[in-house]
Design a protein around this motif. Structure first.
Motif, PDB file in Angstrom:
ATOM      1  N   GLN A  70       1.641   0.344  -3.035  1.00 35.74           N
ATOM      2  CA  GLN A  70       0.898  -0.824  -3.250  1.00 35.74           C
ATOM      3  C   GLN A  70      -0.065  -0.710  -4.345  1.00 35.74           C
ATOM      4  O   GLN A  70      -0.506  -1.771  -5.010  1.00 35.74           O
ATOM      5  N   ILE A  71      -0.817   0.372  -4.544  1.00 38.75           N
ATOM      6  CA  ILE A  71      -1.814   0.545  -5.264  1.00 38.75           C
ATOM      7  C   ILE A  71      -1.053   0.468  -6.982  1.00 38.75           C
ATOM      8  O   ILE A  71      -1.507  -0.356  -7.797  1.00 38.75           O
ATOM      9  N   ARG A  72       0.136   0.952  -6.945  1.00 37.76           N
ATOM     10  CA  ARG A  72       0.889   0.740  -8.147  1.00 37.76           C
ATOM     11  C   ARG A  72       1.100  -0.691  -8.378  1.00 37.76           C
ATOM     12  O   ARG A  72       1.159  -1.126  -9.639  1.00 37.76           O
ATOM     13  N   GLU A  73       1.541  -1.300  -7.411  1.00 42.04           N
ATOM     14  CA  GLU A  73       1.934  -2.719  -7.671  1.00 42.04           C
ATOM     15  C   GLU A  73       0.731  -3.567  -8.184  1.00 42.04           C
ATOM     16  O   GLU A  73       0.828  -4.698  -8.744  1.00 42.04           O
ATOM     17  N   CYS A  74      -0.405  -3.150  -7.748  1.00 45.47           N
ATOM     18  CA  CYS A  74      -1.742  -3.798  -8.219  1.00 45.47           C
ATOM     19  C   CYS A  74      -2.204  -3.448  -9.746  1.00 45.47           C
ATOM     20  O   CYS A  74      -3.021  -3.959 -10.159  1.00 45.47           O
ATOM     21  N   GLY A  75      -1.330  -2.609 -10.303  1.00 46.74           N
ATOM     22  CA  GLY A  75      -1.576  -2.068 -11.627  1.00 46.74           C
ATOM     23  C   GLY A  75      -2.221  -0.697 -11.886  1.00 46.74           C
ATOM     24  O   GLY A  75      -2.802  -0.224 -12.652  1.00 46.74           O
ATOM     25  N   GLY A  76      -2.562  -0.187 -10.554  1.00 39.30           N
ATOM     26  CA  GLY A  76      -3.204   1.187 -10.199  1.00 39.30           C
ATOM     27  C   GLY A  76      -2.522   2.506 -10.897  1.00 39.30           C
ATOM     28  O   GLY A  76      -1.201   2.368 -10.589  1.00 39.30           O
ATOM     29  N   THR A  77      -3.168   3.442 -11.083  1.00 36.51           N
ATOM     30  CA  THR A  77      -2.405   4.800 -11.529  1.00 36.51           C
ATOM     31  C   THR A  77      -3.045   5.696 -10.211  1.00 36.51           C
ATOM     32  O   THR A  77      -4.240   5.860 -10.212  1.00 36.51           O
ATOM     33  N   ILE A  78      -2.268   6.451  -9.530  1.00 38.06           N
ATOM     34  CA  ILE A  78      -2.606   7.328  -8.713  1.00 38.06           C
ATOM     35  C   ILE A  78      -2.929   8.645  -9.686  1.00 38.06           C
ATOM     36  O   ILE A  78      -2.117   9.362 -10.307  1.00 38.06           O
ATOM     37  N   GLU A  79      -4.284   9.178  -9.661  1.00 33.06           N
ATOM     38  CA  GLU A  79      -4.523  10.350 -10.551  1.00 33.06           C
ATOM     39  C   GLU A  79      -4.660  11.447  -9.783  1.00 33.06           C
ATOM     40  O   GLU A  79      -4.235  12.635 -10.247  1.00 33.06           O
TER      41      GLU A  79
END
Length: 99
Positions: free
Chosen positions: A38-47
């Motif tokens: 879901q974070i990736r779908e919002c444009g986020g990157t998991i660091e």
């Protein structure tokens, strides 16, 4: 869900072209892979995947509000909560009324 004062400020006043590194803590019942997607779908990157069901992520200021609306989160803070500088306890210490 807890949203730190610094994150609330970014939500209210996002800066075009700027990114934020956030610490998101998951609810006990949340699936980390589902939340990460879901974070990736919002444009986020998991660091980084952190202990205690938390993720360090990077996201554009404009997407911070969307991150805060995701199901399965118990807290969203800036990554300043991971460090303690010479001036004290990090992002959530406020002097006086700084709404």
């Amino acid at each position: 869900m807890y949203v730190s004062p610094a994150v609330r400020s970014i939500q209210r006043h996002p800066i075009d072209g700027e990114t934020a590194t956030l610490l998101v803590r998951l609810d006990d019942a949340a699936d980390v892979e589902t939340v990460a997607e879901q974070i990736r779908e919002c444009g986020g990157t998991i660091e980084q995947r952190l202990e205690f069901d938390a993720l360090a992520i990077t996201v554009d200021h404009s997407a911070v509000a969307s991150i805060c609306e995701l199901d399965g989160l118990s807290a969203v803070e800036t990554d300043d909560t991971l460090t303690m500088g010479a001036d004290g306890a990090g992002e959530d210490v406020r002097l006086g009324d700084q709404s």
